[in-house]
Scaffold this active site. Sequence first.
Site, PDB file in Angstrom:
ATOM      1  N   SER A   1      26.142  92.826  41.421  1.00 49.00           N
ATOM      2  CA  SER A   1      25.006  91.460  40.883  1.00 49.00           C
ATOM      3  C   SER A   1      26.488  90.391  40.176  1.00 49.00           C
ATOM      4  O   SER A   1      27.555  90.423  39.278  1.00 49.00           O
ATOM      5  CB  SER A   1      24.120  91.972  39.735  1.00 49.00           C
ATOM      6  OG  SER A   1      25.034  91.891  38.757  1.00 49.00           O
ATOM      7  N   LYS A   2      25.877  89.339  40.887  1.00 51.19           N
ATOM      8  CA  LYS A   2      26.689  88.004  40.097  1.00 51.19           C
ATOM      9  C   LYS A   2      27.963  88.161  38.744  1.00 51.19           C
ATOM     10  O   LYS A   2      28.457  87.381  39.258  1.00 51.19           O
ATOM     11  CB  LYS A   2      25.529  86.815  39.878  1.00 51.19           C
ATOM     12  CG  LYS A   2      25.507  85.588  40.864  1.00 51.19           C
ATOM     13  CD  LYS A   2      23.713  84.681  39.703  1.00 51.19           C
ATOM     14  CE  LYS A   2      24.286  83.648  39.986  1.00 51.19           C
ATOM     15  NZ  LYS A   2      22.694  83.090  39.868  1.00 51.19           N
ATOM     16  N   ARG A   3      27.141  88.325  37.431  1.00 49.50           N
ATOM     17  CA  ARG A   3      27.531  88.521  36.455  1.00 49.50           C
ATOM     18  C   ARG A   3      28.771  89.567  36.869  1.00 49.50           C
ATOM     19  O   ARG A   3      29.973  89.570  35.665  1.00 49.50           O
ATOM     20  CB  ARG A   3      26.671  88.479  35.434  1.00 49.50           C
ATOM     21  CG  ARG A   3      25.952  86.932  35.179  1.00 49.50           C
ATOM     22  CD  ARG A   3      25.199  87.313  34.480  1.00 49.50           C
ATOM     23  NE  ARG A   3      24.320  86.214  34.869  1.00 49.50           N
ATOM     24  CZ  ARG A   3      23.784  84.720  35.014  1.00 49.50           C
ATOM     25  NH1 ARG A   3      25.456  84.363  34.276  1.00 49.50           N
ATOM     26  NH2 ARG A   3      22.920  83.889  35.179  1.00 49.50           N
ATOM     27  N   ASP A   4      29.017  90.321  37.496  1.00 49.53           N
ATOM     28  CA  ASP A   4      29.916  91.963  37.037  1.00 49.53           C
ATOM     29  C   ASP A   4      31.314  91.266  36.960  1.00 49.53           C
ATOM     30  O   ASP A   4      31.744  91.722  36.487  1.00 49.53           O
ATOM     31  CB  ASP A   4      29.433  92.348  38.096  1.00 49.53           C
ATOM     32  CG  ASP A   4      28.078  93.281  38.497  1.00 49.53           C
ATOM     33  OD1 ASP A   4      27.989  93.370  36.824  1.00 49.53           O
ATOM     34  OD2 ASP A   4      27.370  93.923  38.991  1.00 49.53           O
TER      35      ASP A   4
END
Length: 510
Positions: free
Chosen positions: A264-267
């Site tokens: 996901s985006k924040r990984d």
Amino acid sequence: MDRKVRVRFAPSPTGPLHMGGVRTALFNYLFARKQDGDFLLRIEDTDQNRYVPGAEDYIIESLKWCGLVPDEGVGFGGNFGPYRQSERKDIYYKYAEQLVANGNAYYAFDTPDELDALRAEAEADKGVFSYDTHTRLKLKNSLTLSRDIVEEKIKAGEPWVIRFRMPEDTVVTENDLIRGEVSFNTASLDDKVLFKADGMPTYHLANVVDDHLMQISHVIRGEEWLSSMPLHILLYKALGWEDTRPRFAHLPLILKPVGKGKLSKRDGDKMGFPVFPLLWKDPVSGEQYRGYREDGYLPEAFVNLLALLGWNAGNDQELFTMDELIQSFSLDRVVKSGARFDPEKAKWFNRHYLQQRPDAWLSESFRKQLEEKDVAAGDQERLIRIVGLIKDRCTFPADLWEHGSYFFVAPGSYDEKTISKRWKDDTSGKLQAIADFFKSLDNWEAEQIKEDFSAFMNQKEWSFGQVMVPIRLALVGSSQGIDLFLIFGLLGKEETIRRIEKALQVIKTA
RNA sequence: GGCCCGUUCGUCUAGGGGUUAGGACGCAAGAUUUUCAUUCUUGUAGCAGGGGUUCGAAUCCCCUACGGGCUACCA
């Protein structure tokens, strides 16, 4: 007779394209090229609420950076346009209406609030509300309301949607090109909305209509779509397009390097690697997400690592040019299970491709870095020579500075550990003697220095081991770097001597 | 919860009835480099568990466990 292969990448512009999306585009591209088919880019912007400005340009730029240039699509022309679903708005209703007419769909008037209430109610009862064969006859729709009332409501401007009338208890089986036979019973499926109250189709309708109209032969998409495959198949059937409908292939998902779930985006920020191809700055929140390109990844490395995430050639080959990928690619060699992304291997790919780039190209990157740091890059030939000598220690272009800065800037400090370990009581004296000896040399060329220096050492009966590291420390600041004699040569006589004498002043032995 | 998909070294994977279960990344050791890195060599480590079927299962079937996806008037 086989139809021409036509595949599409159909992202929705709700934000930056993430690497999983790029991989989907890549597999579509490879499949098309391999089969001599067409690769199209269609923008699925049917949800006006989620539209993010800049996202579409970002998608296009990302594809271009990776070399995945569409044959048709938004920004690329073609005979099946427009390729932006918002611009195709007018063509969908007629198909939704056709489905209502032939009994495969119906108008529904239940408001979002009413449905939410039903969901909440079911949840309180530990159940799940589903608008389906069991509940639709208790709800407000053209199946339960008389024709007159339905017409009246529509005329009065009451909001309505069109839902698909899911058949009861029938099995839909499809041979997925990657997964093989997959079956669903419609009894577990619900009546999906096909046409929204805002006059736009939902993904399901738009997707099927457009794939048909654009003569798409193969739908290659992420596994998150697998569960809507039966709906889509039923739609093709209900629309009378069963004979020409595309084949399906559902790609495995890319998972987080550690922990649970899909990438996901924040990984990226959390784990120190990009999840997006290009740097993205959110226009609303101002948040910034790093990109492979800006992090110093080469597009050929990015493409190669993406290709190997869920696909392999069936042999031990791991390094592929785009042409080789096209030659080797086939859907039946796509793996079924999700792939955990490994940032370490990503670096390994980049290191490989960085070494393949010409020294002149790398030197341009190095020159820019030096300019940004207000350091004179100096002679072009010398710069290229240096790049050639240090590049094999680099994974990213930015590493050139880390491994080559000492050719341009004298060390500002000296590694403490090396000093305490290698700087003995007699080191200063020896280095001063060496500096003095250097002053006497006329031919300042690496090979010659080595010869003269060796003779000097022999005569003094000093061992290389005692002085080489201290000299290196004086020139580089640490115990790293390329062959010392090459450094002497590249630095020049004066600078070499200056750095040694400077170190002698700074490093005081106790 | 329901439906669907999946499960081979830590990670990506090959292997689809008889293999010393192969490769790559990572990691470790050795060689080279009078430094460090590179490079080379070697090593490390795996068939989720349980039942079947079979002379013989990593491979076929079933169950369990675990992982994943979907379950919106989002895509």
